[in-house]
Design an enzyme around this catalytic site. Sequence first.
Site, PDB file in Angstrom:
ATOM      1  CG  LEU A  23      -1.953  -1.120   1.310  1.00 54.13           C
ATOM      2  CD1 LEU A  23      -2.698  -1.051   2.631  1.00 54.13           C
ATOM      3  CD2 LEU A  23      -2.931  -1.037   0.144  1.00 54.13           C
ATOM      4  N   GLY A  24       2.018   1.186   0.596  1.00 48.84           N
ATOM      5  CA  GLY A  24       2.883   2.355   0.664  1.00 48.84           C
ATOM      6  C   GLY A  24       4.262   1.976   1.156  1.00 48.84           C
ATOM      7  CB  VAL A  25       7.484   2.029  -0.028  1.00 47.14           C
ATOM      8  CG1 VAL A  25       8.928   1.785   0.404  1.00 47.14           C
ATOM      9  CG2 VAL A  25       6.892   0.754  -0.617  1.00 47.14           C
TER      10      VAL A  25
ATOM     11  CB  THR B  19      12.842   6.416   5.215  1.00 45.23           C
ATOM     12  OG1 THR B  19      12.420   7.626   4.579  1.00 45.23           O
ATOM     13  CG2 THR B  19      14.363   6.351   5.218  1.00 45.23           C
ATOM     14  CG  PHE B  20      13.717   3.904   8.537  1.00 47.02           C
ATOM     15  CD1 PHE B  20      15.025   3.521   8.306  1.00 47.02           C
ATOM     16  CD2 PHE B  20      13.451   5.233   8.804  1.00 47.02           C
ATOM     17  CE1 PHE B  20      16.052   4.438   8.353  1.00 47.02           C
ATOM     18  CE2 PHE B  20      14.474   6.160   8.852  1.00 47.02           C
ATOM     19  CZ  PHE B  20      15.781   5.773   8.621  1.00 47.02           C
ATOM     20  CB  ALA B  21       7.953   1.361   7.751  1.00 47.40           C
TER      21      ALA B  21
ATOM     22  CB  VAL C   9       1.644   0.053   4.886  1.00 42.98           C
ATOM     23  CG1 VAL C   9       0.290  -0.471   5.345  1.00 42.98           C
ATOM     24  CG2 VAL C   9       2.253   0.955   5.952  1.00 42.98           C
TER      25      VAL C   9
ATOM     26  CE  LYS D  51       4.776   2.375  10.436  1.00 44.40           C
ATOM     27  NZ  LYS D  51       4.410   3.504  11.329  1.00 44.40           N
TER      28      LYS D  51
ATOM     29  CG  ASP E 297       3.889  13.836  13.641  1.00 48.67           C
ATOM     30  OD1 ASP E 297       3.889  15.016  13.220  1.00 48.67           O
ATOM     31  OD2 ASP E 297       4.258  12.875  12.954  1.00 48.67           O
TER      32      ASP E 297
END
Length: 502
Positions: free
Chosen positions: A20-22, A24-26, A28, A43, A140
Amino acid sequence: MDGGGEHSEALKNYYLGKILGVGTFAKVIIAEHKHTRHKVAIKVLNRRQMRAPEMEEKAKREIKILRLFIDLIHPHIIRVYEVIVTPKDIFVVMEYCQNGDLLDYILEKRRLQEDEARRTFQQIISAVEYCHRNKVVHRDLKPENLLLDSKYNVKLADFGLSNVMHDGHFLKTSCGSLNYAAPEVISGKLYAGPEIDVWSCGVILYALLCGAVPFDDDNIPNLFKKIKGGTYILPIYLSDLVRDLISRMLIVDPMKRITIGEIRKHSWFQNRLPRYLAVPPPDMMQQAKMIDEDTLRDVVKLGYDKDHVCESLCNRLQNEETVAYYLLLDNRFRATSGYLGAHYQQPMESASPSTRSYLPGSNDSQGSGLRPYYRVERKWALGLQQSRAPPRAIMIEVLKALKELNVCWKKNGDCYNMKCRWCPGFPRVSDMLLDANHSFVDDCAIKDNGDANSRLPAVIKFEIQLYKTKDDKYLLDMQRVTGPQLLFLEFCAAFLTNLRVL
């Protein structure tokens, strides 16, 4: 899915789907739980890529916060089903939100009408309030961290910069996105926590209604200047009520900024407030002990042992049984609208006393069995005493009392926060100066002569902090750090006597 084989053992209970998404460090990925057939988002945090200590700490903090919410149900906080930690990766299995995040939705709609913005904002405040009640400050808050489910309900996510609040202690870390950060955060000042989330919520409300953030500038120093000065423009098409609410949320002085409780009472917020949001969510520990019988029967049908499921739920364990239970429970509520199928609550000014606000009924944690109650306003003043005397004069009197009781102290930052140590029976030090630290950093104040009988059996370490209240008074607070509780209370009594309070 690419890379699915390397995760096969850790994620053996899931069919892995597309990415679903990328980041820098992870990354999903979407997945399906094999036993319940319900979709989840996973995740994947690559621990090898998080070599910087601060990134590893960020991941650990997020896991700690997420595990606090793993068995808690709130309709507007992303649901976490399990956290799996391996030497190479960290897997966070959570609720799948198919409509992306709030930022994309705002960009698509350009700006929301007040009724839709109010509905979204009510959900955000409910989620943030629940975090604060459980001593978690998000730090955040921004549209990118607010996900949308199939019915465009808000789900608060990404607790990577969150922190747990502790009574009597402030936070200092500068966190979050600059456009949504409070003045005290970008200035590097101490903050308690909830007040910076209120500021961020004010920026989000502005963005919902205006399609832009109130503070924006390509030049970072200019952006900081605008935020610190509270310089922004409210469009003329906004109603008077929402203009009032935004302006009270974006007050630079955190002591004068509106609180979550005051936001809830604001007329604009109260308009068309769904009843499930007017009902305080169940207590954390009570909620963890509640078991839905229908969901329990469904879990047993999957082949799990009923007694083991109940025991796991009561002990708040993370295992296959509890993951299946919560997946079935959440999807049951989504199918029946659960929390979100409630009617509107009457505005407070037009409601009768018996319908003004509600608590959950004893047999129904989801708000369908409601009983009315009268909300009584109480003002709590934690600390020793309130005074309008100048803060320096107050601290001089405090140091005089500490000297009289022969307490060792040192300044903790400024002169209004002191770290103290008291040893009953410790010999008096005659040359202690009021305007200097009586330092005990190197433990020179207490000498060990080798005689075990000469060592004091108890040492009290505590902190003294002077606070400024909203009504321009000063409040003195003492907090025990280490040492016997009863002995600390005895010291407090002696300290108060020396301050001539008792």
